[in-house]
Design an enzyme around this catalytic site. Sequence first.
Site, PDB file in Angstrom:
ATOM      1  N   GLU A 221     -12.682   9.288 -10.513  1.00  0.00           N
ATOM      2  CA  GLU A 221     -13.169  10.457 -11.468  1.00  0.00           C
ATOM      3  C   GLU A 221     -11.953  10.379 -12.728  1.00  0.00           C
ATOM      4  OE1 GLU A 221     -14.381  13.641 -10.444  1.00  0.00           O
ATOM      5  OE2 GLU A 221     -15.735  12.615  -9.078  1.00  0.00           O
TER       6      GLU A 221
ATOM      7  N   SER B  81       0.875  -1.306  -0.487  1.00  0.00           N
ATOM      8  CA  SER B  81       0.178  -0.375  -0.255  1.00  0.00           C
ATOM      9  C   SER B  81       0.911   1.115  -0.110  1.00  0.00           C
ATOM     10  CB  SER B  81      -1.365  -0.453   1.413  1.00  0.00           C
ATOM     11  OG  SER B  81      -2.392   0.922   1.045  1.00  0.00           O
TER      12      SER B  81
ATOM     13  N   HIS C  96      -4.247  -0.238  -4.358  1.00  0.00           N
ATOM     14  CA  HIS C  96      -5.513  -0.798  -4.516  1.00  0.00           C
ATOM     15  C   HIS C  96      -6.444  -0.410  -5.584  1.00  0.00           C
ATOM     16  CE1 HIS C  96      -5.188  -1.380   0.158  1.00  0.00           C
ATOM     17  NE2 HIS C  96      -4.404  -0.163   0.071  1.00  0.00           N
TER      18      HIS C  96
END
Length: 288
Positions: free
Chosen positions: A149, A131, A173
Amino acid sequence: MGNKVNGTLLVIGGAEDKQGKCEILSDFIRLAGGPKAHVVIITTAALESDRVGKKYYDLFEGLGAGTVEVLDLDSRKKANNRSVVMKMAKATGIFFTGGDQLRITSILGGTTANEALQKAYRSGAVIAGTSAGASVMSNTMIVEGDNDEAPKLNTIKLAPGLGLLEEVVIDQHFAQRGRLGRLLSAVAHNPYILGMGIDEDTAVIIRADAKLEIIGSQTVTFVDGRGVSFTNVSELSPGQALAIDNVVLHVLPKGYGFDLAARMLVNSEMCGELKEGEKNGDNRNQSS
């Protein structure tokens, strides 16, 4: 050669399996030397560092690492302690947990801990991160951006990373949080930099020859902007939509390889040859 790598990296997209076969974490221990592995866990990115450190400590011990210790470097004072140098010098594997990647760079940048990390990396220690610990490995990292977006100006913020991997920007992710738009925006800012989006429970093993192997259950997306013929990124006002033409995408699952320098798919048989070589003792950490 582009995409310079000085050792072995294991870059994890987050949410790796910790209860089943633990394929990715098991590969980290294997690369670090198995029962001879000396693993150092760095919890700088995590707010609940004690809990996170304990979780990975138990996992790595259970996976057969010879020695495991946790470095809770939550301040620059701790990161400049000379004892850190000795601990990292013994490491055959160094693991960065998830959390906030800016905590890693703002606390470690310019410290003796960072110098020791770079030396361990060049000396053959496997550097792994999940991560936030993945994003921080490149010399340019994404620190903020809108998910799900369309790519627009000011939807991402970039900052310097640890510089273990050059000419790449990493997002994690990736599919699970809809981050293609922000990776495209990052590449539009500098099409020479290769975008690498890593899904959850998925990782790449990158070796010193800039070739990588994909492991885990999902996919890795590569965004190559070198052939971009037009982008309006320098002309946009905040909030305006990005235009970018002639981007090349590669989406690859477990078992495939990718050459970061040539920016092309590598024959999957090569991955098997690399693993076989490690079993035969070719990995530098096996002898440490």
